[in-house]
Structure formats: structure tokens, C-alpha cells
Write a protein that holds these residues in place. Sequence first.
Motif, PDB file in Angstrom:
ATOM      1  N   TRP A  68      13.190-133.552-104.256  1.00  0.00           N
ATOM      2  CA  TRP A  68      14.326-132.680-104.585  1.00  0.00           C
ATOM      3  C   TRP A  68      14.395-132.427-106.088  1.00  0.00           C
ATOM      4  N   ARG A  69      14.190-133.473-106.891  1.00  0.00           N
ATOM      5  CA  ARG A  69      14.199-133.307-108.348  1.00  0.00           C
ATOM      6  C   ARG A  69      13.053-132.405-108.803  1.00  0.00           C
ATOM      7  N   ALA A  70      11.876-132.597-108.190  1.00  0.00           N
ATOM      8  CA  ALA A  70      10.725-131.760-108.550  1.00  0.00           C
ATOM      9  C   ALA A  70      10.968-130.307-108.155  1.00  0.00           C
ATOM     10  N   ALA A  71      11.642-130.104-107.027  1.00  0.00           N
ATOM     11  CA  ALA A  71      11.967-128.735-106.607  1.00  0.00           C
ATOM     12  C   ALA A  71      12.864-128.051-107.629  1.00  0.00           C
ATOM     13  N   GLN A  72      13.790-128.790-108.208  1.00  0.00           N
ATOM     14  CA  GLN A  72      14.642-128.224-109.255  1.00  0.00           C
ATOM     15  C   GLN A  72      13.824-127.852-110.480  1.00  0.00           C
ATOM     16  N   LEU A  73      12.880-128.731-110.864  1.00  0.00           N
ATOM     17  CA  LEU A  73      12.020-128.439-112.011  1.00  0.00           C
ATOM     18  C   LEU A  73      11.138-127.217-111.746  1.00  0.00           C
ATOM     19  N   ALA A  74      10.779-127.034-110.480  1.00  0.00           N
ATOM     20  CA  ALA A  74       9.930-125.897-110.101  1.00  0.00           C
ATOM     21  C   ALA A  74      10.737-124.613-109.900  1.00  0.00           C
ATOM     22  N   ASP A  75      12.057-124.701-110.124  1.00  0.00           N
ATOM     23  CA  ASP A  75      12.960-123.540-109.980  1.00  0.00           C
ATOM     24  C   ASP A  75      12.985-123.002-108.546  1.00  0.00           C
ATOM     25  N   LEU A  76      12.792-123.898-107.567  1.00  0.00           N
ATOM     26  CA  LEU A  76      12.918-123.486-106.172  1.00  0.00           C
ATOM     27  C   LEU A  76      14.402-123.370-105.830  1.00  0.00           C
ATOM     28  N   THR A  77      14.755-122.357-105.090  1.00  0.00           N
ATOM     29  CA  THR A  77      16.160-122.174-104.710  1.00  0.00           C
ATOM     30  C   THR A  77      16.478-122.786-103.363  1.00  0.00           C
ATOM     31  N   GLU A  78      15.445-122.975-102.516  1.00  0.00           N
ATOM     32  CA  GLU A  78      15.646-123.561-101.194  1.00  0.00           C
ATOM     33  C   GLU A  78      14.595-124.630-100.942  1.00  0.00           C
ATOM     34  N   ILE A  79      14.918-125.515-100.010  1.00  0.00           N
ATOM     35  CA  ILE A  79      14.002-126.604 -99.709  1.00  0.00           C
ATOM     36  C   ILE A  79      14.114-126.947 -98.229  1.00  0.00           C
ATOM     37  N   ASP A  80      12.975-127.306 -97.617  1.00  0.00           N
ATOM     38  CA  ASP A  80      12.971-127.729 -96.217  1.00  0.00           C
ATOM     39  C   ASP A  80      13.612-129.107 -96.108  1.00  0.00           C
ATOM     40  N   ALA A  81      14.444-129.285 -95.095  1.00  0.00           N
ATOM     41  CA  ALA A  81      15.153-130.553 -94.945  1.00  0.00           C
ATOM     42  C   ALA A  81      15.398-130.876 -93.486  1.00  0.00           C
ATOM     43  N   VAL A  82      15.364-132.162 -93.183  1.00  0.00           N
ATOM     44  CA  VAL A  82      15.829-132.666 -91.904  1.00  0.00           C
ATOM     45  C   VAL A  82      17.285-133.070 -92.120  1.00  0.00           C
ATOM     46  N   VAL A  83      18.189-132.442 -91.384  1.00  0.00           N
ATOM     47  CA  VAL A  83      19.619-132.642 -91.581  1.00  0.00           C
ATOM     48  C   VAL A  83      20.160-133.574 -90.513  1.00  0.00           C
ATOM     49  N   GLU A  84      20.828-134.630 -90.941  1.00  0.00           N
ATOM     50  CA  GLU A  84      21.451-135.572 -90.012  1.00  0.00           C
ATOM     51  C   GLU A  84      22.944-135.314 -89.949  1.00  0.00           C
ATOM     52  N   ARG A  85      23.470-135.414 -88.751  1.00  0.00           N
ATOM     53  CA  ARG A  85      24.915-135.307 -88.554  1.00  0.00           C
ATOM     54  C   ARG A  85      25.362-136.543 -87.773  1.00  0.00           C
TER      55      ARG A  85
END
Length: 315
Positions: A68-85
Amino acid sequence: MSANKTTHRTIPVDRIDPDPDQPRKRFDPTKLNQLAASLKTVGLQQPVRVRYRPADRRYTLIMGERRWRAAQLADLTEIDAVVERGDKATFVQSVVENTARADMTPIEEAAAFKQLIDDGMTAEEVAEACAKSVPYITWRIDLLRLTPAAQEAVSKGHLSVGLAWEISELSADVQSRILGQWSRGEFTGTREAVEVAKACQQVEQQRVEGMFEVDEPSEEAKTEIRRRRDGLTSKFDRLAAAGEILAEFAATDPADLAQLLAGVHGGASAYQDRTEALYRVAGKAATNLRKAAAIAAAATMLADTEEDAEVAAEQ
């Protein structure tokens, strides 16, 4: 705990928050930048895992903070995620994931293990969950006895875990003094520092038992100490002659030694056995002297620490 429901989604990076209970606190900037460059080129290969918070419609990271931190450095606006509820993912998940990584610091591990135990797990259960031994868990937790400065030194790799564990057995003032000497390069190496740390514990115990008297010894005691000291040092002085003999053997050509000793009972082998026996005894003597030097250094260190504390109390 009931099983969590999960979905696979692409979500905005800025709607994800790091978990405040995340056991891992340090992230290597160089490796983060390398990962960010990789994300720009090939994208995210493994989704992060997050927990949805209905109250504010945001997400809390469970696993994958480095990505997630690297995605911010890469200026990505979205990221794939497994969401738990549903139920909150346990702290164990984060600990298990991060202790498997080489870049989690020993202090972060220690804090994470202690948190699990504080939350009701036994050391055996933590060891099983994290695929570690029970001694590993308890030794790591012992590091939390270190002063903040010593913990920082361990986290930055300036202090080995083995030496840090020995230091953790000591009082805060003595820890600080040993750490100061270590940082100034006043020890010949880790082994000497470990010996001094062990000796500090030993000296404190010996003081309790009266071996290192705080009060001035009597004249009779001084006389006895001088007598024993003179006898011991005279024996050490005689070692010089033995050293010269061994030096002569060491400088002689092996072929000459074989020829000269051929007529002696047992030949060169007999003298080899005797010399190797001396070598083994000398090694044990050197070990004892090294420990004695550490005890003497520890006694001086503890005395200096007590003197500093008395001066500080008077000010």
C-alpha cells in the motif's frame, strides 16, 4: 470467532488507513522505492487485505502495508484488495505475516509477541501460530527490558540481538553505560561486550556475597591479597621462558624437527602431544583471564555508575 466474509475489489488508495495495531513499524525506504518502481512496470501481483468500516465507509489494512505504501509512492489511485466484513481480523494474522519477513525488527517482533500474550495467548500458542520456538518468543520479549536508546540501536542494526539480550538483564543506568562504550568502539568486539555484560550481573551478585567489598579491606586482607598476587604474577612471568621455547619450535623447519627428534622415544609425535596439551590448557587459561578482565571492567563500570548516580542525587 465466526468466519469473515470476503470480496475481491479494486478500491481507492486514499480510502485505506494503516492498522494502528500493526506490529511492523519500520519500512526500508530503498525497498519501498524499488517496489514502487515495480508496481509502475508490472502492477500489483498480490492484493492487499483490508477490513471495511461501515461507520465511515473506509478501510483498515490487515495485510500488505508495504504494498500500500509503495502504491502511494507509485502515484497509483486504486489498488486490488481482498475486503473483509464482519468480525475484526485478529492481530495474530498481522504478526504471522510480518514475522515471516526478514525486515521486521526484533523489537517490533518482541512488542507483537507481548501484545498477543497480553491479549490472553500463552507463549506456546504464540510460538505455534508464528512457527517459532517458545524460547525464541520469550527471548524476544525480554528485549523489551532494554532502555529506549538500546531498543533503537537494535532496531537500526547497531546492536546485535545476542548482545542486546545480555544487556537487557542489567539496570537502565548500566545498560546506558555499556551502550555508550559500545557506540564509542571501546570494546574489541561483541564477545568482549557480552563478557562484560555477563560480568556486571556476576559482580552485582558477588557484591551481595561480599567478594567485592565496598568498604576498605583490613590490613591483614591487603597483605594476603599482595601475597597471592605476587605468587600469581611470578608464575605468569615464568611463562615468558615457555613462550620462547615454543617460538623456537614454531620457527624450526618441520624436516629438521623430524630429523632431530627421530632418536627420541616417541619421536616428534610425543612432543606434538605434549605441545597440544599445553595449547589446550593455555586456551582455558586465556578464557579465564578474559573473563577476569571482564569482571574487573564490570566492577569499575558499576562503581562509576553508582558514583554518577550519587553525584546526580546531590545536585
